[in-house]
Design an enzyme around this catalytic site. Structure first.
Site, short mmCIF file in Angstrom:
data_model
loop_
_atom_site.label_atom_id
_atom_site.label_comp_id
_atom_site.label_asym_id
_atom_site.label_seq_id
_atom_site.Cartn_x
_atom_site.Cartn_y
_atom_site.Cartn_z
N GLU A 1 -16.18 9.51 24.74
CA GLU A 1 -15.81 8.17 24.07
C GLU A 1 -15.45 7.18 25.31
O GLU A 1 -16.00 5.86 25.25
CB GLU A 1 -14.69 8.32 23.03
CG GLU A 1 -13.99 7.04 22.57
CD GLU A 1 -14.81 6.13 21.79
OE1 GLU A 1 -16.01 6.45 21.47
OE2 GLU A 1 -14.49 5.13 21.37
N TRP B 1 0.92 -1.22 0.07
CA TRP B 1 -0.07 -0.14 0.12
C TRP B 1 0.92 1.03 0.05
O TRP B 1 1.53 1.57 1.02
CB TRP B 1 -0.84 0.03 1.28
CG TRP B 1 -2.11 1.03 1.02
CD1 TRP B 1 -1.92 2.29 0.84
CD2 TRP B 1 -3.11 0.59 1.35
NE1 TRP B 1 -3.01 2.77 0.68
CE2 TRP B 1 -4.12 1.78 1.14
CE3 TRP B 1 -4.03 -0.56 1.82
CZ2 TRP B 1 -5.42 2.02 1.25
CZ3 TRP B 1 -5.54 -0.28 2.11
CH2 TRP B 1 -5.95 1.04 1.91
N GLU C 1 -20.77 0.33 26.81
CA GLU C 1 -21.27 -0.64 25.74
C GLU C 1 -20.65 -1.89 26.03
O GLU C 1 -21.25 -2.99 25.54
CB GLU C 1 -21.13 0.01 24.40
CG GLU C 1 -19.55 0.26 23.95
CD GLU C 1 -19.54 0.61 22.60
OE1 GLU C 1 -20.39 0.63 21.70
OE2 GLU C 1 -18.33 1.46 22.20
N LYS D 1 -22.40 -4.28 14.47
CA LYS D 1 -20.95 -3.46 14.09
C LYS D 1 -21.47 -2.38 13.20
O LYS D 1 -20.86 -1.56 13.06
CB LYS D 1 -19.86 -4.55 13.15
CG LYS D 1 -18.83 -3.84 12.62
CD LYS D 1 -17.86 -3.79 13.87
CE LYS D 1 -16.66 -3.02 13.56
NZ LYS D 1 -15.96 -1.92 14.46
C1 G6P Z 1 -22.49 0.97 15.58
C2 G6P Z 1 -21.11 0.36 16.26
C3 G6P Z 1 -20.19 1.54 16.61
C4 G6P Z 1 -19.99 2.38 15.73
C5 G6P Z 1 -21.16 3.12 15.20
C6 G6P Z 1 -21.05 3.83 13.80
O1 G6P Z 1 -23.20 1.34 16.68
O2 G6P Z 1 -21.47 -0.42 17.53
O3 G6P Z 1 -19.00 0.97 17.26
O4 G6P Z 1 -19.10 3.58 16.25
O5 G6P Z 1 -22.48 1.59 14.69
O6 G6P Z 1 -20.71 2.83 12.63
P1 G6P Z 1 -19.79 3.46 11.47
O7 G6P Z 1 -19.50 2.14 10.63
O8 G6P Z 1 -20.72 4.20 10.91
O9 G6P Z 1 -18.61 4.02 12.00
#
Ligand code: G6P
Length: 610
Positions: A478, A74, A485, A605
């Site tokens: 955060e 990369w 969570e 996720k």
């Molecule tokens: C879900 C996951 C979080 C993540 C969020 C946004 O809630 O559990 O870990 O931050 O989605 O996801 P993204 O893929 O848009 O960053």
């Protein structure tokens, strides 16, 4: 991210290496190559683009030999062209594949050139090949040559080296970038991760930082950073084709936390030229902008909050940071928003996707800051900034958040320069400062032991507050999000200055308060907030840079017994450096409680529904 593979003692090494490269594809790459050694010497095949190009080259010009190394590259230092693809060969007698960045490569290149070395690529990696040639000429074995090379280089690396003078050996080493050895009957392999080795070996050694050594067909002689013989555990893994492995870690999240120095390195590398100067793969004119919007959900939204501090302070450009699901339905005023940036690991979160679409329909330019190049958001946005975090399996985001922070800081530096807020000199200073981040993150990893007893304590509480000021306020948010969570403990993040306006009423004897502190302009006020909380009975857990802890203890002696220190850093880097301990704290607390760390209850996720 670059991927490394190597083999000794295989009847058809090139075929095995190509299969290993296929398993490394998920990391992302733009060129690839394989070199093998046989009785007549070295031969190399390299190709730009997909692995199928390399496969076609190998079909028309096959490689023989039982020893070989392969690489998916990369591009970081040096453009995407065949000459820069690895393996890189010096003097037709040393071949090297390298992942990482040799920070002092310019100086080494000058010195080696003055001594007569002829460079054929623009890469930093090539200095390794010439240094090996020089060290081998000095006499001794391949292990001595490796030690001599390591003593001369600075930066992050994982590499494998073949040398004509040692046709049945491979030299290997790692620092900050991962490398694993695969053991098999009558053959030995090396690869960037267990996934690369998954179809050739079920017994893996994961090298530790600073390790180096020499592999032969049936032995791995390993040494630690001090040059002492090292015995590393052999981990049994079951072959799991196509799956990312935990590589000996208990959870994907633990592994992903540990990958962050490497992730920062690659995220930076993707936006640096050969001179280490930052550039964006965008034709976006920040100078003409009135404002931008950062749109995201969950941790990605919180990364946007951090990014706002940087963009506003370094570029004097107003940023609206928006929870995507709120933004799209609240009829936001768009006249001052020239660019909307969707921040998303997956690039698939529906709310962020729709918010970005809405902003585009209202006339804003659209950008996607995503970790998955093939995602919907990347395809639909006008501009794409890719984070280089690699596949993230843990549902709670860690390394992709880190990569988002790195890119958001780069964005602010570039915008600040375009808008004349940052002059050339300051921009250069920031580029140099950013280059130190992977090393700082590596050093911050040492906080793990200090966190264990604190996690034991937190695992027994029902509620917890996180406090921060300035750019550490979103980091406190955060921290609280991660704790709740993963461990299901109620946690709230607050700006230190807000304590007096409500949350201080919650403080009673024994309430844990995680306070984030760095030695910046917020220090005196944040320290006051901590002292106020302590005076009302809070159990302070101080997570801070070394000098902030010293200063705090000088001013308020018995401030806390529970403290976690990370290396001092420029305050701009504090959100990244302090994020490691807050992730560790949540992770360790959750494992002590026995929750499902990689897949916490009720969470996904990628959230592709409203
Ligand atoms: C879900 C996951 C979080 C993540 C969020 C946004 O809630 O559990 O870990 O931050 O989605 O996801 P993204 O893929 O848009 O960053």
């Amino acid at each position: 991210m670059c991927g490394i593979i190597g083999a000794i003692g295989c009847a058809h090494a090139a075929e095995i290496l190509l299969a290993g490269l296929k398993r490394l594809e998920y990391r992302g790459y733009d060129s690839a190559g394989i070199a093998t050694a046989d009785a007549s010497g070295f031969a190399v095949r390299r190709a730009v683009g997909k692995l199928s190009n390399l496969a076609s080259t190998l079909e028309s010009e096959p490689l023989s030999g039982e020893t070989g190394i392969g690489h998916t590259r990369w591009a970081t230092h040096g453009g995407v062209k065949v000459e820069n693809a690895h393996p890189i060969i010096a003097d037709a007698r040393v071949a090297v594949v390298h992942n990482g960045i040799i920070e002092n490569h310019r100086q080494l290149r000058r010195e080696l050139t003055a001594k007569g070395a002829v460079f054929t690529s623009d890469t930093d990696s090539e200095v390794l090949a010439h240094l090996f040639a020089e060290a081998i000429d000095a006499g001794g074995g391949l292990a001595e040559a490796t030690a001599s090379v390591l003593a001369q280089i600075e930066g992050a690396y994982a590499f494998a080296v073949m040398a004509q003078d040692f046709p049945h050996e491979l030299a290997i080493a790692r620092q900050a970038s991962p490398l694993a050895i695969g053991l098999a009957d009558g053959a030995m392999f090396v690869g960037s991760d267990a996934l690369a080795l998954g179809d050739v070996s079920e017994r893996i050694i994961f090298l530790k930082d600073g390790d180096y050594g020499v592999l032969t067909q049936d032995a791995a002689a390993l040494y630690d950073a001090e040059g002492r013989k090292a015995n590393r555990e052999i981990v049994a893994i079951s072959a799991s084709p196509g799956l990312v492995s935990k590589e000996g870690y208990h959870h994907f999240m633990e592994k992903e936390i540990h990958e962050q120095p490497d992730v920062a390195l690659h995220s930076l590398g993707a936006f640096q030229d050969a001179e280490g100067r930052l550039h964006l793969p965008w034709d976006v004119d920040f100078a003409a902008m009135k404002g931008v919007a950062y749109l995201g959900a969950g941790t990605s939204y919180l990364a946007g909050l951090v990014g706002r501090y940087w963009m506003e302070s370094l570029a004097d450009l107003p940023v609206a940071v928006e929870i995507a699901s709120e933004f799209r339905y609240r009829q936001p005023a768009m006249s001052q928003i020239n660019l909307a940036l969707g921040i998303s690991q997956s690039g698939e979160s529906l709310d962020t996707l729709m918010a970005l679409k809405y902003a585009g329909e209202k006339g804003a330019d659209t950008g996607a800051l995503v970790n998955v190049a093939s995602s919907t958001m990347a395809r639909e946005a006008k501009h794409v900034l890719l984070t280089r975090a690699g596949v993230e399996v843990g549902v709670a985001s860690t390394k992709s958040y880190m990569a988002q922070l790195v890119v958001l800081l780069i964005l602010a530096v570039v915008a600040g320069h375009q808008r004349g807020v940052i002059n050339d000199k300051l921009r250069r200073e920031m580029e140099v400062m950013l280059a130190s981040l992977p090393r700082l993150l590596g050093a911050s990893m040492a906080c793990i032991d200090a966190i264990k007893p604190i996690a034991t304590y937190l695992a027994r509480v029902n509620s917890c507050l996180y406090l921060g000021r300035g750019v550490l306020y979103p980091v406190a948010l955060e921290g609280a999000l991660k704790l709740k969570e993963l461990s299901y403990i109620h946690a709230e993040g607050y700006a230190g200055g807000e304590m007096k306006h409500g949350p201080i009423a919650l403080i009673e004897e024994g309430l844990p308060v995680v306070a984030l502190l760095s030695d910046d302009n917020h220090f005196p006020k944040m320290l006051s907030n901590i002292v106020e909380a302590k005076a009302r009975g809070a159990e302070i857990i101080l997570i801070a840079t070394e000098s902030a802890i010293t200063k705090a203890e000088n001013e308020a002696e018995t401030i806390t017994k529970m403290k976690v220190s990370v290396p001092d850093c420029n305050p701009l880097l504090a959100p990244m450096v302090l994020s490691l301990p807050i992730q560790q704290l949540a992770y360790q607390t959750a494992t002590q409680k026995g929750t499902d760390v990689d897949q916490p209850r009720n969470l996904a996720k990628s959230v592709t529904v409203e």
